[in-house]
Design a protein around this motif. Structure first.
Motif, PDB file in Angstrom:
ATOM      1  N   SER A   1      -1.036   7.069  -3.478  1.00 12.75           N
ATOM      2  CA  SER A   1      -1.343   7.275  -4.901  1.00 12.75           C
ATOM      3  C   SER A   1      -0.634   8.498  -5.476  1.00 12.75           C
ATOM      4  CB  SER A   1      -2.847   7.403  -5.110  1.00 12.75           C
ATOM      5  OG  SER A   1      -3.313   8.637  -4.634  1.00 12.75           O
ATOM      6  N   LEU A   2      -0.183   9.397  -4.617  1.00 12.65           N
ATOM      7  CA  LEU A   2       0.574  10.553  -5.109  1.00 12.65           C
ATOM      8  C   LEU A   2       1.953  10.141  -5.616  1.00 12.65           C
ATOM      9  CD1 LEU A   2      -0.304  13.128  -2.305  1.00 12.65           C
ATOM     10  CD2 LEU A   2      -1.313  12.958  -4.591  1.00 12.65           C
ATOM     11  N   PHE A   3       2.462   9.011  -5.124  1.00 12.65           N
ATOM     12  CA  PHE A   3       3.809   8.577  -5.477  1.00 12.65           C
ATOM     13  C   PHE A   3       3.837   7.326  -6.353  1.00 12.65           C
ATOM     14  CE2 PHE A   3       3.951  10.618  -1.273  1.00 12.65           C
ATOM     15  CZ  PHE A   3       4.724  11.713  -1.604  1.00 12.65           C
ATOM     16  N   THR A   4       2.697   6.668  -6.502  1.00 10.55           N
ATOM     17  CA  THR A   4       2.613   5.441  -7.301  1.00 10.55           C
ATOM     18  C   THR A   4       1.437   5.543  -8.259  1.00 10.55           C
ATOM     19  OG1 THR A   4       1.161   4.324  -5.722  1.00 10.55           O
ATOM     20  CG2 THR A   4       3.537   4.056  -5.392  1.00 10.55           C
ATOM     21  N   PRO A   5       1.389   4.672  -9.260  1.00 13.22           N
ATOM     22  CA  PRO A   5       0.236   4.700 -10.180  1.00 13.22           C
ATOM     23  C   PRO A   5      -1.005   4.010  -9.629  1.00 13.22           C
ATOM     24  CG  PRO A   5       1.831   3.068 -10.906  1.00 13.22           C
ATOM     25  CD  PRO A   5       2.451   3.796  -9.748  1.00 13.22           C
ATOM     26  N   LEU A   6      -0.957   3.516  -8.390  1.00 11.48           N
ATOM     27  CA  LEU A   6      -2.118   2.843  -7.801  1.00 11.48           C
ATOM     28  C   LEU A   6      -3.228   3.842  -7.491  1.00 11.48           C
ATOM     29  CD1 LEU A   6      -0.693   0.375  -5.127  1.00 11.48           C
ATOM     30  CD2 LEU A   6      -1.983  -0.219  -7.160  1.00 11.48           C
ATOM     31  N   PRO A   7      -4.487   3.476  -7.761  1.00  8.25           N
ATOM     32  CA  PRO A   7      -5.592   4.322  -7.298  1.00  8.25           C
ATOM     33  C   PRO A   7      -5.637   4.336  -5.770  1.00  8.25           C
ATOM     34  CG  PRO A   7      -6.344   2.736  -8.936  1.00  8.25           C
ATOM     35  CD  PRO A   7      -4.944   2.369  -8.584  1.00  8.25           C
ATOM     36  N   ALA A   8      -6.177   5.387  -5.218  1.00  2.26           N
ATOM     37  CA  ALA A   8      -6.182   5.563  -3.762  1.00  2.26           C
ATOM     38  C   ALA A   8      -6.928   4.438  -3.054  1.00  2.26           C
ATOM     39  CB  ALA A   8      -6.793   6.912  -3.412  1.00  2.26           C
ATOM     40  N   SER A   9      -8.066   4.026  -3.592  1.00  2.03           N
ATOM     41  CA  SER A   9      -8.856   2.994  -2.909  1.00  2.03           C
ATOM     42  C   SER A   9      -8.128   1.654  -2.912  1.00  2.03           C
ATOM     43  CB  SER A   9     -10.223   2.853  -3.573  1.00  2.03           C
ATOM     44  OG  SER A   9     -10.077   2.512  -4.937  1.00  2.03           O
ATOM     45  N   ILE A  10      -7.492   1.309  -4.023  1.00  2.00           N
ATOM     46  CA  ILE A  10      -6.770   0.041  -4.105  1.00  2.00           C
ATOM     47  C   ILE A  10      -5.570   0.068  -3.161  1.00  2.00           C
ATOM     48  CG2 ILE A  10      -5.512  -1.523  -5.631  1.00  2.00           C
ATOM     49  CD1 ILE A  10      -8.512  -1.344  -6.212  1.00  2.00           C
ATOM     50  N   GLY A  11      -4.812   1.156  -3.174  1.00  2.00           N
ATOM     51  CA  GLY A  11      -3.669   1.278  -2.278  1.00  2.00           C
ATOM     52  C   GLY A  11      -4.078   1.215  -0.815  1.00  2.00           C
ATOM     53  N   GLY A  12      -5.187   1.878  -0.481  1.00  4.63           N
ATOM     54  CA  GLY A  12      -5.668   1.863   0.896  1.00  4.63           C
ATOM     55  C   GLY A  12      -6.078   0.475   1.347  1.00  4.63           C
ATOM     56  N   PHE A  13      -6.759  -0.255   0.462  1.00  3.81           N
ATOM     57  CA  PHE A  13      -7.176  -1.602   0.843  1.00  3.81           C
ATOM     58  C   PHE A  13      -5.999  -2.562   0.904  1.00  3.81           C
ATOM     59  CE2 PHE A  13     -11.527  -0.209  -0.405  1.00  3.81           C
ATOM     60  CZ  PHE A  13     -12.070  -0.347   0.861  1.00  3.81           C
ATOM     61  N   PHE A  14      -4.977  -2.357   0.061  1.00  6.83           N
ATOM     62  CA  PHE A  14      -3.757  -3.162   0.184  1.00  6.83           C
ATOM     63  C   PHE A  14      -3.070  -2.887   1.522  1.00  6.83           C
ATOM     64  CE2 PHE A  14      -3.367  -3.930  -4.534  1.00  6.83           C
ATOM     65  CZ  PHE A  14      -3.450  -5.305  -4.427  1.00  6.83           C
ATOM     66  N   LEU A  15      -2.996  -1.623   1.904  1.00  6.14           N
ATOM     67  CA  LEU A  15      -2.390  -1.282   3.190  1.00  6.14           C
ATOM     68  C   LEU A  15      -3.178  -1.885   4.345  1.00  6.14           C
ATOM     69  CD1 LEU A  15      -1.419   2.449   2.552  1.00  6.14           C
ATOM     70  CD2 LEU A  15       0.116   0.487   2.701  1.00  6.14           C
ATOM     71  N   MET A  16      -4.506  -1.859   4.246  1.00 10.78           N
ATOM     72  CA  MET A  16      -5.323  -2.472   5.290  1.00 10.78           C
ATOM     73  C   MET A  16      -5.118  -3.982   5.322  1.00 10.78           C
ATOM     74  SD  MET A  16      -9.421  -2.450   5.957  1.00 10.78           S
ATOM     75  CE  MET A  16      -9.477  -0.769   6.517  1.00 10.78           C
ATOM     76  N   PHE A  17      -5.012  -4.594   4.147  1.00 14.89           N
ATOM     77  CA  PHE A  17      -4.772  -6.034   4.085  1.00 14.89           C
ATOM     78  C   PHE A  17      -3.448  -6.387   4.756  1.00 14.89           C
ATOM     79  CE2 PHE A  17      -2.940  -9.671   1.754  1.00 14.89           C
ATOM     80  CZ  PHE A  17      -3.836 -10.641   2.158  1.00 14.89           C
TER      81      PHE A  17
END
Length: 123
Positions: free
Chosen positions: A21-37
């Motif tokens: 989320s520091l480098f993209t406009p994605l919220p941290a929780s959404i980015g984390g769950f996408f990475l987990m997916f």
């Protein structure tokens, strides 16, 4: 011990989401769950490793959205004028609907992957 391991996976991916989320406009929780997916899709982690925590989070997903709506109702007079508030409410409803649909689709995919993984394990 199993719950702590699963909680560790979720925490780790949420931490990666925060870095993302520091480098993209994605919220941290959404980015984390996408990475987990993606990690689940590429079988870097097993579905059994996150199954219990995932089921728990799915059961309380509606409860997690409640504070957002309560704050919106409590402070609606301070947020925006009424004409713009209706538009804002429509956007929130639309985004919530998209989130719910995305969650349903991802849940179905994970369940299919889990079912096929169990069938492969039986063979």
């Amino acid at each position: 011990m199993l719950i702590l391991k699963q909680l560790g996976y979720f925490t780790f991916f949420l931490f990666l989401g925060k870095i993302l989320s520091l480098f993209t406009p994605l919220p941290a929780s959404i980015g984390g769950f996408f990475l987990m997916f993606f990690a689940l899709c590429f079988k870097w982690i097993k579905t059994e490793d996150v199954n219990l925590m995932g089921q728990f989070l799915l059961t309380i997903a509606g409860f997690l959205l409640a504070p957002f709506f309560v704050n919106g109702i409590a402070y609606k007079q301070d947020l925006l004028p009424l004409s713009i508030f209706g538009k804002w409410l429509f956007v929130v409803f639309f985004c919530t609907l998209i989130t719910m649909i995305t969650t349903a689709v991802v849940t179905q995919l994970v369940q299919k992957m889990q079912k096929s993984h169990k069938e492969e394990a039986r063979k």
